[in-house]
Write a protein that holds these residues in place. Structure first.
Motif, PDB file in Angstrom:
ATOM      1  N   ALA A   1       0.824  -1.030  -0.038  1.00 50.75           N
ATOM      2  CA  ALA A   1      -0.133  -0.047  -0.083  1.00 50.75           C
ATOM      3  C   ALA A   1       0.894   1.339   0.017  1.00 50.75           C
ATOM      4  CB  ALA A   1      -1.084  -0.232   1.255  1.00 50.75           C
ATOM      5  N   THR A   2       2.051   1.155   0.733  1.00 42.47           N
ATOM      6  CA  THR A   2       2.873   2.372   0.751  1.00 42.47           C
ATOM      7  C   THR A   2       3.652   2.728  -0.737  1.00 42.47           C
ATOM      8  OG1 THR A   2       3.198   1.963   3.216  1.00 42.47           O
ATOM      9  CG2 THR A   2       4.789   3.255   1.988  1.00 42.47           C
ATOM     10  N   PHE A   3       3.920   1.600  -1.202  1.00 46.55           N
ATOM     11  CA  PHE A   3       4.691   1.836  -2.521  1.00 46.55           C
ATOM     12  C   PHE A   3       3.427   2.317  -3.625  1.00 46.55           C
ATOM     13  CE2 PHE A   3       5.341  -0.276  -6.586  1.00 46.55           C
ATOM     14  CZ  PHE A   3       6.606   0.333  -6.968  1.00 46.55           C
ATOM     15  N   ILE A   4       2.273   1.768  -3.662  1.00 47.84           N
ATOM     16  CA  ILE A   4       1.293   2.298  -4.461  1.00 47.84           C
ATOM     17  C   ILE A   4       0.969   3.736  -4.217  1.00 47.84           C
ATOM     18  CG2 ILE A   4      -1.210   1.901  -5.275  1.00 47.84           C
ATOM     19  CD1 ILE A   4       0.869  -0.277  -6.249  1.00 47.84           C
ATOM     20  N   SER A   5       0.714   4.212  -2.933  1.00 43.54           N
ATOM     21  CA  SER A   5       0.524   5.565  -2.689  1.00 43.54           C
ATOM     22  C   SER A   5       1.515   6.279  -3.123  1.00 43.54           C
ATOM     23  CB  SER A   5       0.468   5.615  -0.958  1.00 43.54           C
ATOM     24  OG  SER A   5      -0.059   7.175  -0.677  1.00 43.54           O
ATOM     25  N   TRP A   6       3.017   5.805  -3.009  1.00 43.81           N
ATOM     26  CA  TRP A   6       4.120   6.520  -3.392  1.00 43.81           C
ATOM     27  C   TRP A   6       4.007   6.918  -5.059  1.00 43.81           C
ATOM     28  CZ3 TRP A   6       8.374   4.009  -6.098  1.00 43.81           C
ATOM     29  CH2 TRP A   6       9.585   5.148  -6.361  1.00 43.81           C
ATOM     30  N   LEU A   7       3.347   5.793  -5.633  1.00 47.30           N
ATOM     31  CA  LEU A   7       3.282   5.787  -7.221  1.00 47.30           C
ATOM     32  C   LEU A   7       2.282   6.884  -7.626  1.00 47.30           C
ATOM     33  CD1 LEU A   7       3.628   1.976  -8.402  1.00 47.30           C
ATOM     34  CD2 LEU A   7       5.303   4.214  -8.428  1.00 47.30           C
ATOM     35  N   ARG A   8       1.032   6.788  -6.711  1.00 42.35           N
ATOM     36  CA  ARG A   8       0.091   7.690  -7.361  1.00 42.35           C
ATOM     37  C   ARG A   8       0.441   9.110  -7.055  1.00 42.35           C
ATOM     38  NH1 ARG A   8      -3.602   5.173  -3.609  1.00 42.35           N
ATOM     39  NH2 ARG A   8      -4.502   3.254  -4.233  1.00 42.35           N
ATOM     40  N   GLU A   9       1.214   9.616  -6.136  1.00 44.16           N
ATOM     41  CA  GLU A   9       1.767  10.879  -5.812  1.00 44.16           C
ATOM     42  C   GLU A   9       2.695  11.168  -6.803  1.00 44.16           C
ATOM     43  OE1 GLU A   9       3.749  10.976  -2.101  1.00 44.16           O
ATOM     44  OE2 GLU A   9       1.988  10.555  -0.830  1.00 44.16           O
ATOM     45  N   LEU A  10       3.546  10.284  -7.567  1.00 45.01           N
ATOM     46  CA  LEU A  10       4.403  10.755  -8.539  1.00 45.01           C
ATOM     47  C   LEU A  10       3.627  10.614  -9.855  1.00 45.01           C
ATOM     48  CD1 LEU A  10       7.240   8.023  -7.952  1.00 45.01           C
ATOM     49  CD2 LEU A  10       7.435  10.512  -7.531  1.00 45.01           C
ATOM     50  N   GLU A  11       2.356   9.910  -9.901  1.00 44.39           N
ATOM     51  CA  GLU A  11       1.556  10.217 -11.247  1.00 44.39           C
ATOM     52  C   GLU A  11       1.042  11.508 -11.130  1.00 44.39           C
ATOM     53  OE1 GLU A  11      -0.841   6.784 -13.669  1.00 44.39           O
ATOM     54  OE2 GLU A  11      -1.468   7.479 -11.743  1.00 44.39           O
ATOM     55  N   ALA A  12       0.544  11.925 -10.123  1.00 44.68           N
ATOM     56  CA  ALA A  12      -0.123  13.201  -9.814  1.00 44.68           C
ATOM     57  C   ALA A  12       0.817  14.349 -10.285  1.00 44.68           C
ATOM     58  CB  ALA A  12      -0.780  13.484  -8.569  1.00 44.68           C
ATOM     59  N   ASP A  13       2.142  14.156 -10.088  1.00 49.42           N
ATOM     60  CA  ASP A  13       3.272  15.091 -10.281  1.00 49.42           C
ATOM     61  C   ASP A  13       3.601  15.321 -11.938  1.00 49.42           C
ATOM     62  OD1 ASP A  13       3.262  16.151  -7.722  1.00 49.42           O
ATOM     63  OD2 ASP A  13       4.932  14.833  -7.100  1.00 49.42           O
ATOM     64  N   GLY A  14       3.098  14.402 -12.405  1.00 48.73           N
ATOM     65  CA  GLY A  14       3.274  14.393 -13.837  1.00 48.73           C
ATOM     66  C   GLY A  14       4.243  13.199 -14.667  1.00 48.73           C
ATOM     67  N   HIS A  15       4.789  12.318 -13.513  1.00 53.60           N
ATOM     68  CA  HIS A  15       5.470  11.204 -13.889  1.00 53.60           C
ATOM     69  C   HIS A  15       4.225  10.188 -14.745  1.00 53.60           C
ATOM     70  CE1 HIS A  15       9.244  12.168 -12.101  1.00 53.60           C
ATOM     71  NE2 HIS A  15       8.332  12.682 -11.108  1.00 53.60           N
ATOM     72  N   GLU A  16       4.730   9.266 -15.383  1.00 48.41           N
ATOM     73  CA  GLU A  16       3.884   7.911 -16.041  1.00 48.41           C
ATOM     74  C   GLU A  16       4.271   6.809 -15.511  1.00 48.41           C
ATOM     75  OE1 GLU A  16       3.145   6.243 -20.473  1.00 48.41           O
ATOM     76  OE2 GLU A  16       4.955   7.537 -19.986  1.00 48.41           O
ATOM     77  N   ILE A  17       3.214   5.950 -15.371  1.00 48.19           N
ATOM     78  CA  ILE A  17       3.494   4.643 -14.795  1.00 48.19           C
ATOM     79  C   ILE A  17       3.383   3.698 -16.271  1.00 48.19           C
ATOM     80  CG2 ILE A  17       2.526   2.820 -13.341  1.00 48.19           C
ATOM     81  CD1 ILE A  17       3.572   5.223 -11.858  1.00 48.19           C
ATOM     82  N   VAL A  18       4.302   2.814 -16.330  1.00 53.75           N
ATOM     83  CA  VAL A  18       4.272   1.924 -17.316  1.00 53.75           C
ATOM     84  C   VAL A  18       4.506   0.564 -17.078  1.00 53.75           C
ATOM     85  CG1 VAL A  18       5.550   1.378 -19.554  1.00 53.75           C
ATOM     86  CG2 VAL A  18       5.549   3.803 -18.795  1.00 53.75           C
ATOM     87  N   ILE A  19       3.868  -0.386 -17.707  1.00 45.85           N
ATOM     88  CA  ILE A  19       3.926  -1.937 -17.289  1.00 45.85           C
ATOM     89  C   ILE A  19       5.168  -2.519 -17.823  1.00 45.85           C
ATOM     90  CG2 ILE A  19       3.005  -4.078 -17.420  1.00 45.85           C
ATOM     91  CD1 ILE A  19       0.192  -2.664 -17.894  1.00 45.85           C
ATOM     92  N   HIS A  20       5.932  -2.682 -17.135  1.00 45.41           N
ATOM     93  CA  HIS A  20       7.394  -3.408 -17.459  1.00 45.41           C
ATOM     94  C   HIS A  20       7.480  -4.901 -17.249  1.00 45.41           C
ATOM     95  CE1 HIS A  20      11.389  -3.226 -18.675  1.00 45.41           C
ATOM     96  NE2 HIS A  20      12.041  -3.170 -17.234  1.00 45.41           N
ATOM     97  N   GLY A  21       7.040  -5.604 -18.112  1.00 44.54           N
ATOM     98  CA  GLY A  21       6.977  -7.125 -17.757  1.00 44.54           C
ATOM     99  C   GLY A  21       5.768  -7.382 -16.912  1.00 44.54           C
ATOM    100  N   TYR A  22       6.203  -8.851 -16.473  1.00 41.19           N
ATOM    101  CA  TYR A  22       5.153  -8.885 -15.087  1.00 41.19           C
ATOM    102  C   TYR A  22       6.436  -9.641 -14.201  1.00 41.19           C
ATOM    103  CZ  TYR A  22       1.322 -10.321 -12.272  1.00 41.19           C
ATOM    104  OH  TYR A  22       0.669 -10.387 -11.162  1.00 41.19           O
ATOM    105  N   PHE A  23       7.059 -10.494 -14.591  1.00 43.59           N
ATOM    106  CA  PHE A  23       7.858 -11.052 -13.556  1.00 43.59           C
ATOM    107  C   PHE A  23       9.466 -10.522 -13.691  1.00 43.59           C
ATOM    108  CE2 PHE A  23       4.681 -14.552 -13.841  1.00 43.59           C
ATOM    109  CZ  PHE A  23       4.408 -14.650 -12.238  1.00 43.59           C
ATOM    110  N   HIS A  24       9.609 -10.076 -14.542  1.00 42.23           N
ATOM    111  CA  HIS A  24      11.075  -9.439 -15.028  1.00 42.23           C
ATOM    112  C   HIS A  24      12.148 -10.633 -14.947  1.00 42.23           C
ATOM    113  CE1 HIS A  24      14.483  -6.907 -15.641  1.00 42.23           C
ATOM    114  NE2 HIS A  24      13.540  -5.925 -15.868  1.00 42.23           N
ATOM    115  N   GLU A  25      11.774 -11.917 -15.393  1.00 40.13           N
ATOM    116  CA  GLU A  25      12.401 -12.892 -15.241  1.00 40.13           C
ATOM    117  C   GLU A  25      11.976 -14.278 -16.193  1.00 40.13           C
ATOM    118  OE1 GLU A  25      14.047 -15.045 -10.963  1.00 40.13           O
ATOM    119  OE2 GLU A  25      11.725 -15.340 -11.334  1.00 40.13           O
TER     120      GLU A  25
END
Length: 357
Positions: A158-182
């Motif tokens: 939850a803390t990580f997701i809240s941080w991402l939402r704040e970054l998105e609100a500041d203009g950053h973009e969220i991109v899907i990067h694989g799923y497992f990266h492995e």
């Protein structure tokens, strides 16, 4: 040249106190606006002459002392000698300043992408974003891994997701990067497969040869998980940019609007492909770091002539002093001459431009 043409058409009444001063210094000596007998281009103008300066009271200036003037003026200075100071009224300067500003406007775009964003890499990513902001890059494309190396789903933190939402609100973009990266190793791999999945990337080429059904399942799962926590992701980037043809088709069918490869940005809605080689580093060993520094120093000069410059950063880059110094140097250089943006916004702008042309 537009500057000379404008000056030649100015009425003498615009000259400061003595109409002949503007006529003498600018009309009759238009060669002052030339370097090596060639006209100065607009973008070179402020480099050849110091910018217009405005002083509230310029009685300390040589020309002002001589004339006894106490009014406010813009003046163009070529060298610190009395003979090369030309006073200009506010009206004249008002015509010039917008042209100088336009001449120095950024040309082209810069997309800085931060890869492998996950709860475990958050401390490094936070430091990366802080340094980038100080270097003039305030928005980035954040490539988030839904379940990094099977260590747990990102959306469950939850803390990580809240941080991402704040970054998105500041203009950053969220991109899907694989799923497992492995990607697990396989017995039947040939030399090419071994090189790309083990040497080029350290067992992380998840979508390198993934079949359509599995690729579609993983991308849609990530899409739905992100939507469920109110993160808006319209782009998909495969780990190490190794994406099979079936994987690209799966991304399109999963409603992703774009993807990227190491040398291309692909609009999945229109099929347009923009050639743009990414600046990226390998830091796993000393020789890789040395090669990366030399390669990117040369590549940066080549990509600088294109419309889009891509600077790709991994969390491990910040731990390598030489690599990180070069990255920040590139960020400062390109952010001064280009508009820092995200893949999402760049794609949207390109669509509008193509429709208008």
């Amino acid at each position: 040249m537009v500057f000379i043409g404008m000056l030649q058409q100015m009425p003498d009444g615009l000259a400061d106190r003595c109409p002949a001063r503007l006529t003498k210094n600018f009309r009759d000596k238009s060669d002052l606006f030339q370097m090596n007998c060639e006209p100065i281009h607009l973008r070179r103008f402020s480099a050849a002459f110091r910018a217009f300066e405005r002083n509230k009271r310029h009685h300390h200036d040589l020309a002002a002392k001589k004339s006894g003037c106490r009014t406010r003026h813009f003046h163009l200075v070529r060298a610190p000698r009395e003979a090369e100071i030309w006073l200009m009224t506010d009206g004249v300067a008002a015509d010039f300043l917008p042209m100088l500003a336009a001449a120095e406007s950024p040309v082209g775009s810069l997309v800085v992408s931060v890869h492998d964003v996950a709860p475990i890499t958050r401390p490094s990513v936070e430091k990366i974003l802080t340094d980038l902001k100080e270097a003039g890059v305030r928005v980035t494309s954040l490539l988030v891994v839904p379940d990094y190396h099977h260590r747990g789903k990102s959306v469950d933190d939850a803390t990580f997701i809240s941080w991402l939402r704040e970054l998105e609100a500041d203009g950053h973009e969220i991109v899907i990067h694989g799923y497992f990266h492995e990607r697990p190793r396989r017995q039947s791999e040939g030399m090419r497969e071994k090189f790309l999945t083990r040497a080029y990337t350290q067992n992380e080429a998840e979508f390198f040869d993934l079949k359509y059904d599995e690729a579609f399942t993983r991308i849609t799962r990530a899409r739905d998980e992100f939507r469920g926590v109110r993160l808006s992701a319209i782009g998909f980037v495969a780990p190490a940019w190794l994406l099979s043809a079936e994987g690209e088709r799966a991304a399109r069918d999963a409603e992703m609007q774009y993807t990227t490869r190491i040398a291309t940005v692909i609009d999945l809605l229109t099929g347009e492909r923009e050639p743009s080689r990414a600046l990226v580093y390998s830091t796993r060993s000393a020789w890789r770091r040395a090669v990366s520094l030399s390669w990117n120093a040369a590549l940066a000069r080549r990509v600088a002539i294109g419309q889009l410059v891509r600077l790709s950063i991994h969390p491990s880059d910040i731990a390598s002093g030489g690599v990180w110094k070069q990255i920040i140097r590139f960020a400062r250089r390109f952010s001064r001459t280009r508009n820092p943006t995200t893949y999402r916004d760049w794609i949207s702008k390109e669509r509008v431009t193509r429709n208008l042309s």
